[in-house]
Design a protein around this motif. Structure first.
Motif, PDB file in Angstrom:
ATOM      1  N   LEU A   1      10.813  -0.078  -1.559  1.00 11.92           N
ATOM      2  CA  LEU A   1       9.922  -0.386  -0.467  1.00 11.92           C
ATOM      3  C   LEU A   1       8.604   0.740  -0.487  1.00 11.92           C
ATOM      4  CD1 LEU A   1      11.856  -1.604   2.663  1.00 11.92           C
ATOM      5  CD2 LEU A   1      10.751  -2.851   0.725  1.00 11.92           C
ATOM      6  N   SER A   2       7.224   0.120  -0.403  1.00 15.31           N
ATOM      7  CA  SER A   2       6.399   1.111  -0.401  1.00 15.31           C
ATOM      8  C   SER A   2       6.422   2.093   0.925  1.00 15.31           C
ATOM      9  CB  SER A   2       4.862   0.525   0.014  1.00 15.31           C
ATOM     10  OG  SER A   2       4.945  -0.315   1.086  1.00 15.31           O
ATOM     11  N   PRO A   3       5.876   3.300   1.054  1.00 21.63           N
ATOM     12  CA  PRO A   3       6.196   4.145   2.044  1.00 21.63           C
ATOM     13  C   PRO A   3       5.774   3.520   3.338  1.00 21.63           C
ATOM     14  CG  PRO A   3       5.116   5.457   0.275  1.00 21.63           C
ATOM     15  CD  PRO A   3       5.168   3.938   0.054  1.00 21.63           C
ATOM     16  N   GLN A   4       4.787   2.888   3.527  1.00 21.84           N
ATOM     17  CA  GLN A   4       4.335   2.123   4.648  1.00 21.84           C
ATOM     18  C   GLN A   4       5.343   1.313   5.177  1.00 21.84           C
ATOM     19  OE1 GLN A   4       0.762  -0.247   4.355  1.00 21.84           O
ATOM     20  NE2 GLN A   4       0.689  -0.990   6.368  1.00 21.84           N
ATOM     21  N   TRP A   5       6.015   0.398   4.264  1.00 19.64           N
ATOM     22  CA  TRP A   5       7.037  -0.411   4.637  1.00 19.64           C
ATOM     23  C   TRP A   5       8.469   0.370   5.114  1.00 19.64           C
ATOM     24  CZ3 TRP A   5       7.456  -5.462   5.541  1.00 19.64           C
ATOM     25  CH2 TRP A   5       6.370  -6.436   5.214  1.00 19.64           C
ATOM     26  N   GLN A   6       8.531   1.484   4.365  1.00 14.03           N
ATOM     27  CA  GLN A   6       9.692   2.281   4.729  1.00 14.03           C
ATOM     28  C   GLN A   6       9.525   2.708   5.955  1.00 14.03           C
ATOM     29  OE1 GLN A   6      10.045   5.155   1.469  1.00 14.03           O
ATOM     30  NE2 GLN A   6      11.275   3.817   0.191  1.00 14.03           N
ATOM     31  N   ARG A   7       8.310   3.348   6.571  1.00 14.39           N
ATOM     32  CA  ARG A   7       8.246   3.737   7.906  1.00 14.39           C
ATOM     33  C   ARG A   7       8.547   2.752   8.940  1.00 14.39           C
ATOM     34  NH1 ARG A   7       3.930   6.290   5.215  1.00 14.39           N
ATOM     35  NH2 ARG A   7       2.468   4.763   5.915  1.00 14.39           N
ATOM     36  N   GLY A   8       8.062   1.416   8.831  1.00  6.89           N
ATOM     37  CA  GLY A   8       8.379   0.384   9.500  1.00  6.89           C
ATOM     38  C   GLY A   8       9.825   0.032   9.597  1.00  6.89           C
ATOM     39  N   PHE A   9      10.496   0.073   8.469  1.00  8.72           N
ATOM     40  CA  PHE A   9      11.955  -0.096   8.201  1.00  8.72           C
ATOM     41  C   PHE A   9      12.480   0.828   8.963  1.00  8.72           C
ATOM     42  CE2 PHE A   9      16.134   0.662   6.421  1.00  8.72           C
ATOM     43  CZ  PHE A   9      16.321  -0.753   5.889  1.00  8.72           C
ATOM     44  N   ASN A  10      12.306   2.097   8.967  1.00  4.77           N
ATOM     45  CA  ASN A  10      13.007   3.129   9.908  1.00  4.77           C
ATOM     46  C   ASN A  10      12.899   2.960  11.270  1.00  4.77           C
ATOM     47  OD1 ASN A  10      13.964   4.520   7.660  1.00  4.77           O
ATOM     48  ND2 ASN A  10      12.229   5.752   7.237  1.00  4.77           N
ATOM     49  N   HIS A  11      11.869   2.432  11.770  1.00 10.83           N
ATOM     50  CA  HIS A  11      11.636   2.269  13.193  1.00 10.83           C
ATOM     51  C   HIS A  11      12.570   1.028  13.761  1.00 10.83           C
ATOM     52  CE1 HIS A  11       8.454   4.684  14.076  1.00 10.83           C
ATOM     53  NE2 HIS A  11       7.548   4.286  13.244  1.00 10.83           N
ATOM     54  N   VAL A  12      13.044  -0.044  12.717  1.00  6.56           N
ATOM     55  CA  VAL A  12      13.661  -1.177  13.122  1.00  6.56           C
ATOM     56  C   VAL A  12      15.286  -0.878  13.087  1.00  6.56           C
ATOM     57  CG1 VAL A  12      14.094  -3.396  12.826  1.00  6.56           C
ATOM     58  CG2 VAL A  12      11.957  -2.581  12.705  1.00  6.56           C
TER      59      VAL A  12
ATOM     60  N   GLY B   1      18.956  -2.781  13.880  1.00  4.86           N
ATOM     61  CA  GLY B   1      19.165  -3.936  12.875  1.00  4.86           C
ATOM     62  C   GLY B   1      20.309  -4.431  13.268  1.00  4.86           C
ATOM     63  N   MET B   2      21.493  -3.903  13.265  1.00  4.23           N
ATOM     64  CA  MET B   2      22.696  -4.610  13.569  1.00  4.23           C
ATOM     65  C   MET B   2      22.891  -5.202  14.879  1.00  4.23           C
ATOM     66  SD  MET B   2      25.897  -5.508  12.441  1.00  4.23           S
ATOM     67  CE  MET B   2      25.941  -4.496  11.013  1.00  4.23           C
ATOM     68  N   LEU B   3      22.310  -4.761  15.850  1.00  4.83           N
ATOM     69  CA  LEU B   3      22.281  -5.297  17.335  1.00  4.83           C
ATOM     70  C   LEU B   3      21.302  -6.584  16.988  1.00  4.83           C
ATOM     71  CD1 LEU B   3      21.971  -2.352  19.545  1.00  4.83           C
ATOM     72  CD2 LEU B   3      23.924  -3.445  19.085  1.00  4.83           C
ATOM     73  N   LEU B   4      20.193  -6.436  16.479  1.00  6.16           N
ATOM     74  CA  LEU B   4      19.267  -7.645  16.361  1.00  6.16           C
ATOM     75  C   LEU B   4      20.270  -8.785  15.557  1.00  6.16           C
ATOM     76  CD1 LEU B   4      15.964  -6.053  15.507  1.00  6.16           C
ATOM     77  CD2 LEU B   4      16.575  -7.055  17.410  1.00  6.16           C
TER      78      LEU B   4
ATOM     79  N   MET C   1      18.363  -6.989   6.334  1.00  3.53           N
ATOM     80  CA  MET C   1      17.683  -6.624   7.570  1.00  3.53           C
ATOM     81  C   MET C   1      17.796  -4.993   7.621  1.00  3.53           C
ATOM     82  SD  MET C   1      18.850  -7.597  11.488  1.00  3.53           S
ATOM     83  CE  MET C   1      17.994  -9.293  11.440  1.00  3.53           C
ATOM     84  N   PRO C   2      16.747  -4.391   8.157  1.00  2.00           N
ATOM     85  CA  PRO C   2      16.741  -3.048   8.397  1.00  2.00           C
ATOM     86  C   PRO C   2      18.150  -2.729   9.229  1.00  2.00           C
ATOM     87  CG  PRO C   2      14.735  -3.754   8.875  1.00  2.00           C
ATOM     88  CD  PRO C   2      15.557  -4.817   8.798  1.00  2.00           C
ATOM     89  N   GLY C   3      18.882  -1.436   8.672  1.00  2.00           N
ATOM     90  CA  GLY C   3      19.750  -1.062   9.526  1.00  2.00           C
ATOM     91  C   GLY C   3      21.290  -1.864   9.038  1.00  2.00           C
ATOM     92  N   VAL C   4      21.203  -2.801   8.081  1.00  2.00           N
ATOM     93  CA  VAL C   4      22.388  -3.520   7.457  1.00  2.00           C
ATOM     94  C   VAL C   4      22.328  -3.081   5.923  1.00  2.00           C
ATOM     95  CG1 VAL C   4      23.552  -5.448   7.142  1.00  2.00           C
ATOM     96  CG2 VAL C   4      22.175  -5.196   9.377  1.00  2.00           C
ATOM     97  N   ASP C   5      23.320  -3.461   5.398  1.00  2.00           N
ATOM     98  CA  ASP C   5      23.737  -2.590   3.971  1.00  2.00           C
ATOM     99  C   ASP C   5      22.575  -3.451   3.190  1.00  2.00           C
ATOM    100  OD1 ASP C   5      25.365  -0.659   4.091  1.00  2.00           O
ATOM    101  OD2 ASP C   5      27.085  -2.126   4.156  1.00  2.00           O
TER     102      ASP C   5
END
Length: 262
Positions: free
Chosen positions: A201-212, A216-219, A188-192
């Motif tokens: 990840l592709s640049p597009q997926w990395q941008r989405g990852f950085n938003h989440v 991530g840990m709270l989710l 999950m994004p934000g977790v190890d």
């Protein structure tokens, strides 16, 4: 837990940047002394267990973050040394929410080892994607190794001496290492686990990852409040525990002793 991007720089580093801090050594001393107190049944055994488990958990937290920082340093980010991450000082990994509030709350009410702390890594300084992934991998891997080490006495049949409370506390501490490792390996994004995949990840997926990622840990924590997911999670933890020889019957005893106020 390793995350973040920071401007790195290389400069002369004093030896103090690599020496264990007095705070860490003090926590290790507390772990040893409280372990002896628990082993001998000195004083109030529940207080002994609380100190033993709390100190042991804090030591493992420092080792988790140190593993992130050491691989990052070897991989090209020398700024982690300037930040004090290689001194094993838990205050250097401080993040008000992640370092203290959430781990303490989950340990006290849920018996789950939730790693706190934060190692800010300059990913732009890391030499390659494999090393970037390895930085995230070694944290939860450290918890898994510690879990195995803590169950070795049980596997060797050494759990016959000392106060039974000591062995219950040791089993519970090993259990906390398992929960921390498994939680952190969730992709999950934000977790190890998510950070491990990020470099690939592709640049597009990395941008989405950085938003989440900031949430991530709270989710992940929110998901654990679901009875179904919570039950499934503990089934997985105990399944891993059975594989490495963790005596599950002692885990509950250790939790009960640890929660001396209940």
């Amino acid at each position: 837990m390793a995350f973040g991007r920071s401007p790195g720089h290389v400069a002369g580093l004093p030896r103090e940047a690599f020496r264990p801090s007095p705070i860490f050594l003090g926590i290790v001393a507390l772990f040893i002394v409280s372990g002896w107190m628990t082993w001998t049944g000195f004083g109030n055994v529940q207080i002994d267990v609380f100190l033993f488990v709390a100190a042991g958990w804090t030591v493992s937290l420092c080792l988790h973050e140190y593993a992130h920082a050491l691989v990052a340093y070897k991989g090209g980010d020398h700024d982690v040394a300037h930040r004090g991450y290689l001194t094993l000082d838990p205050m250097k990994y401080a993040h008000p929410l992640l370092s203290f509030v959430l781990p303490v709350v989950f340990l006290l009410i849920g018996g789950i080892g939730l790693p706190g702390g934060a190692v800010w890594v300059n990913h732009g300084a890391i030499r390659n994607r494999f090393t970037d992934s390895l930085i995230s991998f070694v944290g939860p891997a450290t918890n898994m190794v510690l879990a195995v080490v803590l169950v070795v006495p049980f596997a060797l049949g050494l759990d016959t001496g000392g106060d039974p409370a000591f062995w219950a506390a040791l089993a519970f501490l090993a259990f906390l290492q398992l929960t921390a490792s498994i939680l952190n390996f969730v992709p999950m994004p934000g977790v190890d686990g998510g950070n491990l995949l990020f470099p690939w990840l592709s640049p597009q997926w990395q941008r989405g990852f950085n938003h989440v990622a900031p949430y991530g840990m709270l989710l992940l924590i929110a998901l654990l409040w679901s009875p179904v997911i919570n039950a499934w999670f503990f089934e997985v933890v105990f399944a891993f525990g059975d594989v490495i020889g963790l005596p599950s019957s002692l885990v509950g005893d250790g939790l009960d002793l640890f929660r001396f106020w209940s």
